[in-house]
Structures are given as C-alpha cells and as structure tokens.
Design an enzyme around this catalytic site. Sequence first.
Site, PDB file in Angstrom:
ATOM      1  N   ASP A   9       1.349  -4.456  -0.019  1.00  0.00           N
ATOM      2  CA  ASP A   9       0.310  -3.863   0.837  1.00  0.00           C
ATOM      3  C   ASP A   9      -0.873  -4.820   0.951  1.00  0.00           C
ATOM      4  O   ASP A   9      -1.920  -4.614   0.320  1.00  0.00           O
ATOM      5  CB  ASP A   9      -0.126  -2.505   0.268  1.00  0.00           C
ATOM      6  CG  ASP A   9       0.976  -1.473   0.354  1.00  0.00           C
ATOM      7  OD1 ASP A   9       1.718  -1.493   1.359  1.00  0.00           O
ATOM      8  OD2 ASP A   9       1.129  -0.667  -0.570  1.00  0.00           O
ATOM      9  N   LYS A  31       8.739  -4.346  -0.471  1.00  0.00           N
ATOM     10  CA  LYS A  31       8.521  -3.480   0.691  1.00  0.00           C
ATOM     11  C   LYS A  31       7.424  -4.064   1.574  1.00  0.00           C
ATOM     12  O   LYS A  31       6.320  -4.354   1.095  1.00  0.00           O
ATOM     13  CB  LYS A  31       8.109  -2.080   0.245  1.00  0.00           C
ATOM     14  CG  LYS A  31       7.868  -1.127   1.426  1.00  0.00           C
ATOM     15  CD  LYS A  31       7.712   0.304   0.967  1.00  0.00           C
ATOM     16  CE  LYS A  31       6.304   0.699   0.658  1.00  0.00           C
ATOM     17  NZ  LYS A  31       5.440   0.844   1.845  1.00  0.00           N
ATOM     18  N   ASP A  58       9.327  -0.988   5.930  1.00  0.00           N
ATOM     19  CA  ASP A  58       8.859   0.407   6.007  1.00  0.00           C
ATOM     20  C   ASP A  58       8.028   0.596   7.259  1.00  0.00           C
ATOM     21  O   ASP A  58       6.798   0.648   7.204  1.00  0.00           O
ATOM     22  CB  ASP A  58       8.044   0.716   4.737  1.00  0.00           C
ATOM     23  CG  ASP A  58       7.620   2.167   4.667  1.00  0.00           C
ATOM     24  OD1 ASP A  58       8.207   2.999   5.382  1.00  0.00           O
ATOM     25  OD2 ASP A  58       6.706   2.474   3.876  1.00  0.00           O
ATOM     26  N   LYS A  60       8.757   3.072   9.618  1.00  0.00           N
ATOM     27  CA  LYS A  60       8.804   4.503  10.001  1.00  0.00           C
ATOM     28  C   LYS A  60       9.000   4.689  11.508  1.00  0.00           C
ATOM     29  O   LYS A  60       8.151   5.254  12.209  1.00  0.00           O
ATOM     30  CB  LYS A  60       7.540   5.216   9.527  1.00  0.00           C
ATOM     31  CG  LYS A  60       7.369   5.191   8.012  1.00  0.00           C
ATOM     32  CD  LYS A  60       6.246   6.097   7.555  1.00  0.00           C
ATOM     33  CE  LYS A  60       6.082   6.109   6.057  1.00  0.00           C
ATOM     34  NZ  LYS A  60       5.659   4.820   5.483  1.00  0.00           N
ATOM     35  N   PHE A  61      10.156   4.244  11.989  1.00  0.00           N
ATOM     36  CA  PHE A  61      10.445   4.360  13.419  1.00  0.00           C
ATOM     37  C   PHE A  61      10.483   5.825  13.856  1.00  0.00           C
ATOM     38  O   PHE A  61      11.012   6.693  13.149  1.00  0.00           O
ATOM     39  CB  PHE A  61      11.800   3.715  13.751  1.00  0.00           C
ATOM     40  CG  PHE A  61      11.851   2.227  13.500  1.00  0.00           C
ATOM     41  CD1 PHE A  61      10.748   1.413  13.726  1.00  0.00           C
ATOM     42  CD2 PHE A  61      13.029   1.642  13.056  1.00  0.00           C
ATOM     43  CE1 PHE A  61      10.815   0.041  13.521  1.00  0.00           C
ATOM     44  CE2 PHE A  61      13.102   0.269  12.835  1.00  0.00           C
ATOM     45  CZ  PHE A  61      12.005  -0.527  13.060  1.00  0.00           C
ATOM     46  N   ASP A  63      10.964   7.240  17.838  1.00  0.00           N
ATOM     47  CA  ASP A  63      10.939   6.990  19.279  1.00  0.00           C
ATOM     48  C   ASP A  63      12.240   7.529  19.863  1.00  0.00           C
ATOM     49  O   ASP A  63      13.020   8.159  19.140  1.00  0.00           O
ATOM     50  CB  ASP A  63      10.772   5.470  19.539  1.00  0.00           C
ATOM     51  CG  ASP A  63      10.022   5.184  20.843  1.00  0.00           C
ATOM     52  OD1 ASP A  63      10.348   5.834  21.863  1.00  0.00           O
ATOM     53  OD2 ASP A  63       9.119   4.333  20.835  1.00  0.00           O
ATOM     54  N   THR A 131       3.177  12.681   2.898  1.00  0.00           N
ATOM     55  CA  THR A 131       2.491  13.379   1.798  1.00  0.00           C
ATOM     56  C   THR A 131       0.983  13.460   2.045  1.00  0.00           C
ATOM     57  O   THR A 131       0.285  14.187   1.362  1.00  0.00           O
ATOM     58  CB  THR A 131       2.755  12.680   0.451  1.00  0.00           C
ATOM     59  OG1 THR A 131       2.533  11.292   0.633  1.00  0.00           O
ATOM     60  CG2 THR A 131       4.157  12.918  -0.023  1.00  0.00           C
ATOM     61  N   GLN A 203      -3.237   8.613  -5.054  1.00  0.00           N
ATOM     62  CA  GLN A 203      -1.979   9.358  -5.097  1.00  0.00           C
ATOM     63  C   GLN A 203      -2.172  10.632  -5.908  1.00  0.00           C
ATOM     64  O   GLN A 203      -2.702  10.591  -7.016  1.00  0.00           O
ATOM     65  CB  GLN A 203      -0.873   8.512  -5.763  1.00  0.00           C
ATOM     66  CG  GLN A 203      -0.521   7.254  -5.005  1.00  0.00           C
ATOM     67  CD  GLN A 203       0.496   7.508  -3.901  1.00  0.00           C
ATOM     68  OE1 GLN A 203       0.657   8.622  -3.435  1.00  0.00           O
ATOM     69  NE2 GLN A 203       1.175   6.460  -3.480  1.00  0.00           N
ATOM     70  N   GLY A 223       3.334  -0.075  -6.034  1.00  0.00           N
ATOM     71  CA  GLY A 223       2.315  -0.940  -5.462  1.00  0.00           C
ATOM     72  C   GLY A 223       1.276  -1.296  -6.490  1.00  0.00           C
ATOM     73  O   GLY A 223       1.463  -2.172  -7.338  1.00  0.00           O
ATOM     74  N   ARG A 224       0.155  -0.556  -6.426  1.00  0.00           N
ATOM     75  CA  ARG A 224      -1.024  -0.948  -7.196  1.00  0.00           C
ATOM     76  C   ARG A 224      -0.841  -0.978  -8.709  1.00  0.00           C
ATOM     77  O   ARG A 224      -1.566  -1.723  -9.389  1.00  0.00           O
ATOM     78  CB  ARG A 224      -2.199  -0.048  -6.803  1.00  0.00           C
ATOM     79  CG  ARG A 224      -2.724  -0.400  -5.418  1.00  0.00           C
ATOM     80  CD  ARG A 224      -3.531   0.715  -4.830  1.00  0.00           C
ATOM     81  NE  ARG A 224      -2.713   1.884  -4.562  1.00  0.00           N
ATOM     82  CZ  ARG A 224      -3.181   3.006  -4.024  1.00  0.00           C
ATOM     83  NH1 ARG A 224      -4.455   3.107  -3.710  1.00  0.00           N
ATOM     84  NH2 ARG A 224      -2.370   4.009  -3.787  1.00  0.00           N
TER      85      ARG A 224
HETATM   86  O1  C5P Z   1      -0.027   1.432  -4.592  1.00  0.00           O
HETATM   87  P1  C5P Z   1       1.001   2.503  -4.606  1.00  0.00           P
HETATM   88  O2  C5P Z   1       1.993   2.383  -5.745  1.00  0.00           O
HETATM   89  O3  C5P Z   1       0.408   3.877  -4.474  1.00  0.00           O
HETATM   90  O4  C5P Z   1       1.820   2.205  -3.288  1.00  0.00           O
HETATM   91  C1  C5P Z   1       2.886   2.969  -2.887  1.00  0.00           C
HETATM   92  C2  C5P Z   1       3.459   2.470  -1.599  1.00  0.00           C
HETATM   93  O5  C5P Z   1       4.295   3.480  -1.070  1.00  0.00           O
HETATM   94  C3  C5P Z   1       2.443   2.173  -0.507  1.00  0.00           C
HETATM   95  O6  C5P Z   1       3.010   1.140   0.300  1.00  0.00           O
HETATM   96  C4  C5P Z   1       2.365   3.462   0.273  1.00  0.00           C
HETATM   97  O7  C5P Z   1       2.021   3.297   1.618  1.00  0.00           O
HETATM   98  C5  C5P Z   1       3.800   3.961   0.171  1.00  0.00           C
HETATM   99  N1  C5P Z   1       3.970   5.410   0.310  1.00  0.00           N
HETATM  100  C6  C5P Z   1       3.316   6.331  -0.500  1.00  0.00           C
HETATM  101  N2  C5P Z   1       3.526   7.661  -0.351  1.00  0.00           N
HETATM  102  C7  C5P Z   1       4.347   8.095   0.568  1.00  0.00           C
HETATM  103  C8  C5P Z   1       5.024   7.197   1.386  1.00  0.00           C
HETATM  104  C9  C5P Z   1       4.798   5.840   1.226  1.00  0.00           C
HETATM  105  O8  C5P Z   1       2.569   5.960  -1.379  1.00  0.00           O
HETATM  106  N3  C5P Z   1       4.559   9.381   0.682  1.00  0.00           N
END
Ligand code: C5P
Length: 246
Positions: A9, A31, A58, A60-61, A63, A131, A203, A223-224
Amino acid sequence: MSRVIIALDYPHPTQALELVDRLGDGADFYKVGLELFTRAGAPLVEELRRRGKRVFLDLKFHDIPATVAGAVRSASRLGAEFLTVHAAGGRAMMEAAVEAAGSVADAPVADAADTPAHAPPVRILAVTLLTSLSREEVERTLGRAPVDPTHEVARLADLAVGAGVHGVVSSPLEVESLRRRLGSDPLLVTPGIRLAGGEAHDQARIATPEQAIRAGADYLVIGRAVTGAPDPSRALAEIHRTLEAT
Ligand code: C5P
C-alpha cells in the site's frame, strides 16, 4: 509456499520495490491495490514477476461481463495470480471473469511477447461486502431494511461460489463460518491481520495470523503489521515462526 501476502500500500513504485528488496526471500507473494496500480501499473507487476514474486492484483472489478472478462485477460497476461471482483457485479459478471481466467490459462501463448513465461493460472476472488460499510450504509445502498451484514456476506459468498469463483475475500472473523458454509474448496483470503499486542490501526475486525489460519483461512493479507514495523523483516519472520507452530 508461504500463506502470507504482503500488501504493497504505497503511492510510488520505488517505495514498494524498496520493501520487496528489504524482505528478500522472506516474502514471495505481494498484493498490489488501486493506489499503486493506478500510479505504477503493468510495469510494476512485471517487475515483481521478474523478481520471482507472486502477485495478487486487488482491483475489485465491477463492470459489465464483457469488460470484466477483458480486464481479467489483461491482468492474467501480466502474470497476476489472484484477482478480485465485486460479488455485487452479479452472477453473469463473475462467470465471465472465471471463464476469461480459464481461457487464458488454457490458451496457447499466442501473444508471447507480453505474456511472462510460466504465467500462473489466474484465480478469481470475490469481495462480498466492503468492511468499511456500516449497517446503515448497506441499507441505504440496497434500498431495503433491516439488513443483516453477516447474512449479506453469506448470501454474496454463495452467489460467488455458485458462479464458479475460486475464492472469497473475507474478514478473519467470518472465515470460520464461511469455511463451514462453502466447504473446503474455495480459497479464503483474509486481511485484518494483527500481531498479538500490535496496533489495530483503522481495522476493527482483526485476528492474529494463528487465529485466522486455525479458522480456515488459506492466505493472509498483511500490510502495516509488517510494512509499518520498525524492522519489517523481523516482523515477518515472527509471523512465519508463529505460523510454523500453528
Ligand atoms: O495494513 P493492513 O494489514 O490493514 O492492510 C490490509 C490490506 O488489505 C490493505 O491493502 C487493505 O486495503 C486491504 N483490505 C482490508 N480490508 C478489507 C479488504 C481489503 O484491509 N475488507
């Protein structure tokens, strides 16, 4: 093969590739989401593939079926292995995505110039309810109330699996019930992973890597917890250690 997918990200490919370099052999699956892909596009995905990495695109299509089918073919020619579509795009759209994924996997590589050698078969993952949507927003969007988001997630997951998708993206708190509902076949991929005692950031619905795997997840998107750690390699090694013990 690792079950951990690191979320890149970042706004710029340089930062993304710096992290890839730092993690080295510690991570083999990345990702790429809307922010980075919109900036860095196909060349970044191709660079990740050149470095031997697996790629989850990722985007997310959502259309009309013909457009999504074309986008799936384009993405699979880049060597992306996982691709997301919105289940709300409907059954015909998801079927078209799955068919397009199969057609690229089966086809002789006619346009070899832009298809990486040994491109993996692309897998279509459905996103059910974002979410980030509150119950009230879901009700406003669907134009009916009351709506039970848990029920909507299950309903959309059924629709997606009925359309033949290869997997579903879900919060770790839904993995257990989705695994029970959908059986052992569909891939379950979950973000919202935090280390025990780590920061939750924005989150709300989180689990540790061990909890998510025990609940039935196949892949964890992280991610983080890694990218924001003072020492990302060390944070990732810690995750691998806990998973080996699971
Ligand atoms: O930094 P973190 O671990 O929260 O990142 C999670 C990744 O998953 C990010 O790329 C975020 O956009 C993605 N994501 C999410 N929750 C969702 C769908 C996707 O955190 N419901």
